[in-house]
Design a protein around this motif. Structure first.
Motif, mmCIF file in Angstrom:
data_model
loop_
_atom_site.group_PDB
_atom_site.id
_atom_site.type_symbol
_atom_site.label_atom_id
_atom_site.label_comp_id
_atom_site.label_asym_id
_atom_site.label_seq_id
_atom_site.Cartn_x
_atom_site.Cartn_y
_atom_site.Cartn_z
ATOM 1 N N THR A 79 0.835 -1.197 0.000
ATOM 2 C CA THR A 79 0.000 0.000 0.000
ATOM 3 C C THR A 79 0.871 1.248 0.000
ATOM 4 N N HIS A 80 1.867 1.253 0.872
ATOM 5 C CA HIS A 80 2.688 2.450 1.063
ATOM 6 C C HIS A 80 3.507 2.806 -0.180
ATOM 7 N N ILE A 81 3.923 1.805 -0.928
ATOM 8 C CA ILE A 81 4.740 2.113 -2.108
ATOM 9 C C ILE A 81 3.895 2.636 -3.261
ATOM 10 N N ARG A 82 2.567 2.426 -3.213
ATOM 11 C CA ARG A 82 1.719 2.733 -4.363
ATOM 12 C C ARG A 82 0.974 4.053 -4.267
ATOM 13 N N THR A 103 2.108 4.473 -8.547
ATOM 14 C CA THR A 103 3.034 3.545 -9.205
ATOM 15 C C THR A 103 2.598 2.111 -8.943
ATOM 16 N N PHE A 104 3.126 1.154 -9.682
ATOM 17 C CA PHE A 104 2.875 -0.289 -9.514
ATOM 18 C C PHE A 104 1.381 -0.615 -9.476
ATOM 19 N N GLU A 105 0.579 0.030 -10.329
ATOM 20 C CA GLU A 105 -0.873 -0.164 -10.310
ATOM 21 C C GLU A 105 -1.227 -1.550 -10.862
ATOM 22 N N PRO A 106 -2.353 -2.162 -10.419
ATOM 23 C CA PRO A 106 -2.763 -3.458 -10.957
ATOM 24 C C PRO A 106 -3.083 -3.392 -12.445
ATOM 25 N N LYS A 107 -2.852 -4.484 -13.116
ATOM 26 C CA LYS A 107 -3.229 -4.638 -14.520
ATOM 27 C C LYS A 107 -3.591 -6.108 -14.714
#
Length: 575
Positions: free
Chosen positions: A136-139, A529-533
């Motif tokens: 969570t924190h990185i995104r 960043t690093f969003e789901p796909k």
């Protein structure tokens, strides 16, 4: 006009007055430091001179914030009670920053954190938040990147002796970008716990060998654990006139039931991918990521493993063991209610036991310690499930870590950063370890003080000194929104525990819900960043036929039981 001679005299007097005031402040600081060391911080891996220098640094660095009041929060562990009752008071006295260290439920910590992240309203100036939320924190882009802050706005407020390499859990608070987002504050693992005194009894050893054909010892696979659970519950039945049980767990429909499962239970069975700390590309939640660390699915149909055969096996065993081998009341217990039960003396073993309860096990008033205060129990690695392979994580480790948000005013945030460093500094960390038994520093674990305490702690020190401890890890960076997604576990799996649905049905529902949340988050474009796909859905057999996770169902999920003598295990750790 004031004559020059009089102005110089006044200036000199002012300088002398300021000098005297500064001298008095320094004298007062020294007195406070000496008293704090004498009263609270005698045990440390630092020399007294080094401790004095460290505390002097805190007093000086905090000068711009003197008189400020800050509020921080953590859950109710013994370690955090020590911080509230001892460290917050000591820091306030040393620095002039008034700290209110609040202790609330773990779920409330997460809820407040989520509210602050979403609303931008400052609720607390610092959180001790599990590193499970690292994904969570990185995104979201609202959590302070500690690596960057320590190089920039906190360059003058970062303890020169912080020694990040000494933190045993720093890898769990580091993002895929290599930056640190949280500072470890306390750490504990879930391990196998058992009654060493019962396992050593020759009559019970013979009885077990006669029935099962192998030695009673620390189980290394789930078959042996089940055999031992059945043996003590049904074959032994009573010891010293008391009913005994071969297993302990909890099953009440409650948020803590989620921890029971997503704290690596599925990966302990072998559901995920190889790779430490988190499993790549499939983590201990069953969430798959692509090469760019973007989540692509939890369902097997998308390449995930949350509802894979290994997961179904793991949940099935949890339900069966709770029903067949644990005290009947355990099915209605929560985490907090079940935790102290093994200390009451009727439990032979527990596969999923948190070392945070070690302090409860060492009291001279409980039946599981002898008259000299020595433990009748030991802790050891949890057995691996049939889908587990070398190179995978072995179990779960909780790393409560200091976390800060950009919604907190910078001055309050910096003052809270100073307090966070104080609670983890080498001057105080060994005393905190002795009080709460939740280690964070390698230097403390290998200290003479912990060597002396080791015989009373049933394997805790040996475990943390072993290189194997790095195989117990928290939830991974694959989880994009821990506060939203964690509740799905207990909400979906509680019906399986109660028998209202099958484990397969519960896991299908869970995997679908996890995918749905990730899809909604992707559409909302809330991540920096690093969003789901998400992958397109395919026939599950496509993914089950690929190497690695998700793994196809084994023909034999319960191979022959295997055990190892505890004393041999400890020797291997010590080597």
């Amino acid at each position: 006009m004031i004559p020059t001679r009089m102005r110089l005299s006044a200036l000199a007097a002012g300088v002398m007055l300021a000098s005297g005031s500064l001298h008095a402040d320094n004298h007062d600081n020294q007195a406070v430091i000496e008293r704090l060391l004498d009263e609270h911080f005698q045990d440390s891996t630092l020399t007294r001179e080094e401790q004095i220098a460290e505390l002097e640094w805190f007093a000086k660095a905090a000068e711009p914030f003197k008189g400020m009041e800050i509020n921080v929060v953590s859950e109710g562990l013994t370690t955090h009670v020590y911080e509230r009752d001892v460290l917050a008071e000591a820091f306030s006295e040393l620095t002039g920053i008034e700290v209110t260290h609040n202790i609330i439920g773990e779920g409330d910590v997460v809820n407040n954190m989520q509210t602050q992240m979403q609303s931008g309203r400052n609720i607390y100036d610092g959180y001790v938040n599990d590193s499970d939320a690292i994904g969570t924190h990185i995104r979201y882009g609202t959590t302070i990147n500690l690596s960057k802050a320590m190089e920039n706005e906190w360059a003058d407020y970062t303890l020169p002796t912080l020694d990040l390499d000494d933190f045993i859990g720093i890898q769990y608070t580091t993002g895929p970008d290599g930056d640190i987002y949280q500072l470890p504050d306390q750490q504990f693992a879930n391990l196998y716990w058992f009654r060493y005194d019962w396992f050593q009894r020759e009559d019970l050893q013979k009885q077990f060998r006669d029935i099962y054909g192998y030695d009673l010892g620390v189980p290394t696979n789930w078959t042996a654990y089940e055999d031992i659970a059945e043996f003590f519950t049904n074959e032994v039945g009573e010891i010293d006139g008391e009913k005994v049980y071969g297993h302990m767990d909890y099953g009440r429909r409650d948020p803590s039931l989620g921890w029971r499962f997503h704290d690596s239970w599925l990966s302990m069975a072998g559901m995920g991918s190889q790779g430490v700390p988190f499993g790549n590309p499939v983590d201990d939640w069953g969430i798959r990521v692509d090469e760019e660390s973007r989540p692509v699915g939890a369902s097997v149909s998308r390449g995930g493993a949350t509802n894979s055969p290994a997961s179904v096996f793991a949940v099935t065993k949890m339900v069966d063991w709770l029903r067949d081998y644990a005290p009947p009341e355990a099915q209605g217990m929560t985490f907090g209610e079940a935790g102290p039960v093994p200390a009451q003396g009727q439990i032979a073993q527990q596969m999923f036991w948190y070392t945070a309860f070690t302090a409860d096990m060492t009291s001279p008033d409980v039946p599981v310690t002898d008259d000299a205060g020595n433990p009748k129990w030991r802790m050891a690695p949890s057995p691996a499930g049939p889908y587990w392979e070398d190179g995978m994580k072995v179990g779960y480790q909780d790393v409560g870590s200091w976390t800060f948000f950009d919604s907190t005013p910078e001055d309050r945030r910096t003052a809270a950063w100073l307090y966070a460093q104080f609670t983890t500094a080498k001057t105080v960390s060994l005393e905190k370890l002795i009080a709460g038994l939740t280690p964070i520093r390698r230097s403390d674990i290998f200290s003479e003080e912990m060597t002396e305490m080791a015989p009373k702690l049933g394997g805790l020190v040996e475990f943390y000194r072993s290189p194997d401890q790095s195989k117990w890890t928290p939830s991974s960076t694959n989880v994009p929104d821990y506060p939203r997604m964690a509740p799905l576990w207990w909400q979906n799996l509680a019906p399986a525990v109660s028998g209202d649905v099958t484990p397969k049905e519960a896991l299908d529902n869970l995997a679908g819900d996890l995918d749905n949340i990730m899809a909604r988050l992707a559409r909302a474009k809330v991540f920096a960043t690093f969003e789901p796909k998400l992958n397109e859905e395919r026939d599950p057999e496509y993914w089950l036929s690929q190497p690695g996770a998700p793994k196809a169902k084994l023909d034999n999920e319960m191979p022959e039981g295997t055990t190892v003598p505890y004393d041999e295990l400890i020797q291997s750790w010590q080597q």
